[in-house]
Design a protein around this motif. Sequence first.
Motif, mmCIF file in Angstrom:
data_model
loop_
_atom_site.group_PDB
_atom_site.id
_atom_site.type_symbol
_atom_site.label_atom_id
_atom_site.label_comp_id
_atom_site.label_asym_id
_atom_site.label_seq_id
_atom_site.Cartn_x
_atom_site.Cartn_y
_atom_site.Cartn_z
ATOM 1 N N GLN A 112 8.271 0.731 -10.420
ATOM 2 C CA GLN A 112 9.616 0.131 -9.470
ATOM 3 C C GLN A 112 10.350 1.308 -9.263
ATOM 4 O O GLN A 112 11.675 0.897 -8.483
ATOM 5 N N ARG A 113 10.691 2.197 -10.014
ATOM 6 C CA ARG A 113 11.262 3.603 -9.195
ATOM 7 C C ARG A 113 10.395 3.659 -7.832
ATOM 8 O O ARG A 113 11.550 3.881 -6.701
ATOM 9 N N SER A 114 9.604 3.411 -7.426
ATOM 10 C CA SER A 114 9.419 3.991 -5.791
ATOM 11 C C SER A 114 9.127 2.503 -4.715
ATOM 12 O O SER A 114 9.314 2.684 -3.986
ATOM 13 N N ILE A 115 9.422 1.497 -5.671
ATOM 14 C CA ILE A 115 10.079 0.384 -5.137
ATOM 15 C C ILE A 115 11.277 0.563 -4.910
ATOM 16 O O ILE A 115 11.919 0.401 -3.411
ATOM 17 N N SER B 72 -2.399 1.353 -7.642
ATOM 18 C CA SER B 72 -3.441 0.902 -7.103
ATOM 19 C C SER B 72 -2.404 -0.620 -5.717
ATOM 20 O O SER B 72 -1.970 -0.617 -6.449
ATOM 21 N N ARG B 73 -3.040 -1.174 -5.194
ATOM 22 C CA ARG B 73 -2.086 -1.857 -4.483
ATOM 23 C C ARG B 73 -2.092 -3.077 -5.462
ATOM 24 O O ARG B 73 -1.172 -4.105 -5.422
ATOM 25 N N SER B 74 -3.124 -3.921 -6.028
ATOM 26 C CA SER B 74 -2.796 -4.624 -7.185
ATOM 27 C C SER B 74 -2.025 -4.679 -8.081
ATOM 28 O O SER B 74 -1.531 -5.321 -8.802
ATOM 29 N N THR B 75 -2.179 -3.275 -8.683
ATOM 30 C CA THR B 75 -0.822 -2.650 -9.575
ATOM 31 C C THR B 75 0.101 -3.501 -9.895
ATOM 32 O O THR B 75 1.036 -3.743 -9.718
ATOM 33 N N GLN C 172 0.424 -1.472 -0.017
ATOM 34 C CA GLN C 172 -0.194 0.469 -0.075
ATOM 35 C C GLN C 172 0.960 1.070 -0.174
ATOM 36 O O GLN C 172 0.287 2.191 -0.529
ATOM 37 N N ASP C 173 2.344 1.389 0.492
ATOM 38 C CA ASP C 173 2.920 2.156 0.622
ATOM 39 C C ASP C 173 2.666 2.410 -0.486
ATOM 40 O O ASP C 173 3.548 4.039 -1.377
#
Length: 363
Positions: free
Chosen positions: A52-55, A29-32, A20-21
């Motif tokens: 992937q950038r957010s990860i 969305s979380r599912s994405t 969710q973060d």
Amino acid sequence: MRQDASPRQGQRDTASVTLQDIAAHAGVSRSTVSLVLRESPLVAERTRSKVQRSIKTLGYVYNRGAAALRGSRTSTLGVVVYDIANPFFGAMVAGIDAALNREGYVSFLANSEDSPARQQRFLERMREHRVDGILLCPAEGTDPALIDTLSCWGMPCIQVLRHVGEPPFDYAGTDFHQGVCQAMDHLVALGHRRIAFLGGHYEHSATRERWQGYRESLERHGLTYQRLLRSTVTRRDGVAMIQQLMAESPAPSAVVCHNDLVAFGAMLGLKRLGLVPGTDCAVIGTDDVEEASLGDPALTSVATHPHAIGEEAARLALRRIANPEGAREQVVLAPRLKVRDSCGATRPEPGATWTEPSTGEHA
């Protein structure tokens, strides 16, 4: 001085980062996010890059082991071959990986060295790692009951190149019988009447099919000379067998080899005897590995399409995983004779038999 192991103020512990973060950070969305982590092809490339950038920014580490425990699949396949040193298998595994990569799967490769005991250890270890299925080139002497054992384990098995047990079973390979017939027909069209066959053991299907093609071709063409030498299938074996044959009287005028490695050895053995491959004795291999066209002389070989076999085997495995109870399928690719200098002819002769390449014959 004792260092504080807790995160600094304003910095989040990456172990506590949730899907969710990441979704909130990326604006999706979380599912994405879940689809991106599972490498689903359903996500647009632009969205995938943003997630992937957010990860990376948040320092999230995907626990694939925990995800596997939550789900029923691991997106992995075990691949067991019997001679990883043979370049044929390098091309075949490349085909497997190409097909698996498109579906987000990876493979674990093992080399049985044609030992049923070693093969069994690898299969048990792969079971422990919960692979979704097995691509198996059965080792010589494999008990046909092994296929039933794998089924009891709930582990789909696609047999490749060789097969054991009674049909129906899932299988991907080439028509070795037809390939040898093509080679024999070509040599007979060139005028050869003393044709030997080099290599192979009788304990598995791929050798039996080759030998049947050789014997049936002799009978079909009314040839009385027959020399079939059993051996393992390395360059060294090729050297030894051709030297044995050329010392006989009468010696063969041509040889068909179990694979290209034996053929390379046979050509080397002829040269050591002061003979010229393609002039003093014609040589034809099987597999048409990359080196075949680069030799001196270039090797005439029956192309068995290892890359395509690998792709078909992987496709069958993914289909079986998706539909465990579906009808069993066999894919047998048509071989094609590639004529080069080692047989003493660089183009087809009248009367030779040719088969165009095929994407597959489903039976």
